[in-house]
Design an enzyme around this catalytic site. Sequence first.
Site, PDB file in Angstrom:
ATOM      1  CD  GLU A 134      -2.801  -1.164   0.002  1.00  0.00           C
ATOM      2  OE1 GLU A 134      -3.132  -0.084  -0.531  1.00  0.00           O
ATOM      3  OE2 GLU A 134      -3.126  -2.265  -0.451  1.00  0.00           O
ATOM      4  CG  ASP A 202       2.731  -7.313  -5.904  1.00  0.00           C
ATOM      5  OD1 ASP A 202       2.108  -6.830  -4.938  1.00  0.00           O
ATOM      6  OD2 ASP A 202       2.225  -8.113  -6.712  1.00  0.00           O
TER       7      ASP A 202
END
Length: 485
Positions: A134, A202
């Site tokens: 995030e 990621d």
Amino acid sequence: MQLFKKATTSLLIASLTFTSPVMATSYSDLPEIGTAAAGTLTVEKEIEYGDAYMRMLRGSQPIVNDPVLSEYISSLGASLVANANDVKTPFEFFLIRNRDINAFAFFGGHVALHTGLFLHAQSESELASVVAHEIAHLTQRHLARAMEERAKQTPLTMAALVGSLMLAIAAPQAGIAAAQATTAASIQSQINYTRSNEKEADRIGLETLSRSGFDVNAMPIFFTRMADQYRFASKPPQFLLTHPLPDSRITDSRSRAQQYPQRTVPLSPEYHLARARVIARFAGIDSAAAIDWFDRQLKKASPARAQSLNYGKALVYIDSRQFDKAGKLLAPLYKAQPNNRFYLDAMTDLDVAQKHYDAALKRLDKALASQPNNAVLLLNRDYVLVKAGRYDEAIKGLVRVTHRFPANTNGWSLLQEAYDSEGIRHGALAAQAELYALQGRWHKAINNYTQASQLVELGSLDQARYDARIDQLRVQEARFAELQR
């Protein structure tokens, strides 16, 4: 501190505390590198939008205002932000009471975690992998870049674009419905763009995870467990709707994780204490079911894990008023770690429930001697004073706490209760006004301060302070309205 385990409750905004926002230590040295969205949405404007939507969330979502849990996730987030690149805003981390597995990030460095994550993440590294992902969404300004992409395809205003994009990430179907000028082609473009963002988050999240000392393999492990568990589910959790997990993404994260130095990360007692607290108080299960879960886990737990499980059982016993059972579990835990704030908070709850106010204050004063500015301890002490009926002392302490932590809803709620109990109506109205302002309910906040101003002596310092605050709130209200145009 048990008083505020009840969550507060217009708009769910972007998918995937009471503490001061977190900043990376190198923030002031970072250059303005620029992005494709730099001309569309400045960092300053992102912060404004983020603040506005955070206020909406406070008024519409069950945010967990638990001092100990808030401190834990803020500390975890800070350790990751300190090792992230391209940090250009403060960060704020908070919990939403929701058993669905999800997390989301939105403008201005706000990162929300559902309590359901604690039910599925089996280690701190797994939870940290979600938080790092995030953080990467925000440092790479994915929302701003997505907005520019959408701006090329629709005539919507900036405010409408921001609103629809945030909705789209939080709940894709709602977001698509909100953008009325969207075509099938632009929807597909948005989906592809989001998948690209996910892989980038990621990749960058793994780097942050490694720099922060966590196990990078936790990310593909968590992804794989999620994908396997819900592969054939007719209704997958929100996390999989907003963070699609195709096999290629899982394979890519596993491959990248293997490129980092492999390390064995020891068990995090704080994570397991936080997890036990969520299960005991925020998982939505009754006391019998919670005790059964803790007992089953204890049968196979290591001594280190057993401490957190017994802590969780003690919380359930406190909440179900089985104080003797709670005390037998908590006493040895506190004796072994007298400065552990999870245990201190629970001991405060136990003492307040039994009206042992002096014992609670003695314990908290001892802890505050070495940690005089800790918000958890300060709030616990003022909470005890309020429950003990020592309102004048509580008010003095809470005025200082709310000045130091103005976004702390616990402090304002306690201050309102103390003023009400002491019969100081104007003070109670002012404290409630600050709660309204934190929810973006400007009209109610201004109305409260207007009433408070009328109750105090004409020309007094209190009246001057209230009138000045009314002026500030009107400016904030105007800015808030401007963002919606």
